[in-house]
Design a protein around this motif. Sequence first.
Motif, short mmCIF file in Angstrom:
data_model
loop_
_atom_site.label_atom_id
_atom_site.label_comp_id
_atom_site.label_asym_id
_atom_site.label_seq_id
_atom_site.Cartn_x
_atom_site.Cartn_y
_atom_site.Cartn_z
N VAL A 82 3.52 -6.94 -11.72
CA VAL A 82 2.25 -6.81 -10.82
C VAL A 82 1.01 -6.78 -11.68
CG1 VAL A 82 3.46 -5.49 -8.92
CG2 VAL A 82 2.50 -4.21 -10.74
N LYS A 83 1.18 -6.77 -12.90
CA LYS A 83 0.00 -6.62 -13.78
C LYS A 83 -0.57 -8.08 -13.81
CE LYS A 83 1.33 -3.24 -17.20
NZ LYS A 83 2.11 -3.45 -18.57
N LYS A 84 0.35 -8.98 -13.34
CA LYS A 84 -0.16 -10.61 -13.21
C LYS A 84 -0.93 -10.95 -11.91
CE LYS A 84 3.85 -11.26 -16.63
NZ LYS A 84 5.05 -11.23 -16.17
N PRO A 113 -2.40 -7.36 -7.46
CA PRO A 113 -2.45 -6.30 -6.43
C PRO A 113 -3.18 -5.15 -6.82
CG PRO A 113 -0.14 -6.47 -7.50
CD PRO A 113 -0.99 -7.72 -7.96
N LEU A 114 -3.46 -4.46 -5.83
CA LEU A 114 -4.53 -3.25 -6.21
C LEU A 114 -3.76 -1.78 -6.26
CD1 LEU A 114 -7.15 -3.63 -3.11
CD2 LEU A 114 -7.39 -3.97 -5.87
N ALA A 115 -2.28 -1.83 -5.79
CA ALA A 115 -1.46 -0.68 -5.96
C ALA A 115 0.05 -1.00 -5.59
CB ALA A 115 -2.10 0.40 -4.95
N LEU A 116 0.98 0.00 -6.03
CA LEU A 116 2.16 -0.14 -5.59
C LEU A 116 2.45 1.20 -4.57
CD1 LEU A 116 4.09 -0.20 -8.78
CD2 LEU A 116 3.89 -1.97 -7.24
N TYR A 167 0.50 4.13 -6.25
CA TYR A 167 0.53 3.97 -7.85
C TYR A 167 -0.73 3.11 -8.01
CZ TYR A 167 0.92 3.71 -12.99
OH TYR A 167 0.73 3.79 -14.21
N PRO A 168 -1.97 3.53 -8.20
CA PRO A 168 -3.10 2.48 -8.38
C PRO A 168 -2.95 1.58 -9.60
CG PRO A 168 -3.96 4.88 -8.91
CD PRO A 168 -2.43 4.62 -8.43
N LEU A 169 -3.22 0.18 -9.51
CA LEU A 169 -3.33 -0.60 -10.59
C LEU A 169 -4.44 -0.99 -11.09
CD1 LEU A 169 -0.42 -2.97 -8.92
CD2 LEU A 169 -0.09 -1.39 -10.76
N LEU A 228 9.10 -4.30 -12.66
CA LEU A 228 8.10 -4.53 -11.41
C LEU A 228 6.76 -4.31 -12.11
CD1 LEU A 228 7.64 -5.21 -8.57
CD2 LEU A 228 7.96 -2.89 -7.89
N MET A 229 6.34 -3.23 -12.70
CA MET A 229 4.92 -2.79 -13.38
C MET A 229 4.42 -4.11 -14.02
SD MET A 229 3.78 -0.17 -12.54
CE MET A 229 4.11 1.81 -11.85
#
Length: 267
Positions: free
Chosen positions: A107-109, A119-122, A158-160, A103-104
Motif C-alpha cells: 500500500v506504499k505503492k 491509498p490514504l489508510a488501512l 492506520y493512516p498512510l 500488505l504495508m
Amino acid sequence: MDEIDVRDVTTENLDDLCWVCVSPEKRDDPDWIRGVADKKKWAVEALAEWGPFAKVAYHNGSAAGMIHYRPLSEERVVHIDCIYVLVSSHWRKGIATRLLSSLMEDVKKRMRWFDNRRPLALVTKTFLGGAPEQYTAREFFTKKGFRQIGEGPDHLYYPLEAGFVYKPVPKKEVGYIPQDEDRGKVVIISGPDYCPATYPFFLKRTEKYIRETYLEVPIRWVDSSEEPAEVRKRNVAVGDCIVNARLMPSYVLDKDGFEREAKAALE
Ligand SMILES: CC(C)(COP(=O)(O)OP(=O)(O)OC[C@H]1O[C@@H](n2cnc3c(N)ncnc32)[C@H](O)[C@@H]1OP(=O)(O)O)[C@@H](O)C(=O)NCCC(=O)NCCS
C-alpha cells in the motif's frame, strides 16, 4: 527453525487460502466442506474482479495464516476484512506481523484499485471472538499502531499519509425489504462468502438456536448463488437471518440477544 514465507493469493494457492481457517479436526465435517466451497466460489470472483485480495503465510512450508483486504474506492482506503492465525503452535512467531508488513509494503505503492494513486489508510472492523489465550484482532492492530475511529473500539484505521484522519462516508442503509411470504417462517441466507465459517459456524448455529426453542417453525434456506433474485428482492446478504418477516439484528455470537429477538418476532 521457523521459516515464514508470505505469498499473494493466486489461482495456484486459492485452496490454501480457503482451508487455512479450518481446524484440522473439522476438515472432514460436511458443513465445513460446504463452508470452504462457498468461500472458494466467492474467492474466484474476487480474484477476477480485484486481482490479489489476500495473502497466505506459510510456516515451514505449510499454510498457517492469512490476511484478507479489499478496496473501498470511494474513500480511497484499503479495508482489512480479516487476519487469522488459527493453530496455537503458530502463535507469537511473527506470522501475522509478516502478513501485515507485506500488505504495508504493497500500500506504499500506487495501486490500480485507486486509479494509480496510493491509498490514504488501512481500515478494519475487528472480529470480537477468538480462542482462549489467543490475541484478539483488536489487540493486534492496536499494538501495530492502528487508531480508533469514533466511539466503538473495534473500528480502527492506520493512516498512510501524514496528517490524514479517516472519517467514514455515511451510507444510506435501506435494510431488509419485508416479504409476505416470509411471515410465519425463518429464512436463512447462505451462499458465497469470504469467511469459510459463515455456513458451518454461524448459519448452522442460527438454525440450531431456532430449533432448540421452536420445533415446528418452517425454516427456508436461500442460497444467494442459486436464487439471487430472492436475495435481491429482500435486500439482504449472506449471513442474514429473517424471522417472521423481521431481520435479526443480533449475531448468533450473542445467543441471548438473538433468542430475545427471535422470540419477539415469533410470539
Ligand atoms: C491476532 C493474531 C492474528 C496474531 O497472530 P500471531 O502470528 O500470533 O502474531 P505475531 O506473532 O505476529 O505477534 C504480533 C504481536 O502481538 C503479540 N502477541 C501475539 N499473541 C499474543 C498473546 N497471546 N499475548 C500477548 N501478546 C501477543 C506479539 O508478542 C507481537 O508483539 P510485537 O509486535 O511487539 O512483536 C492471532 O492471534 C489471531 O488470529 N487472533 C484471532 C484474530 C481473529 O479473531 N480473527 C478473525 C477470525 S474469524
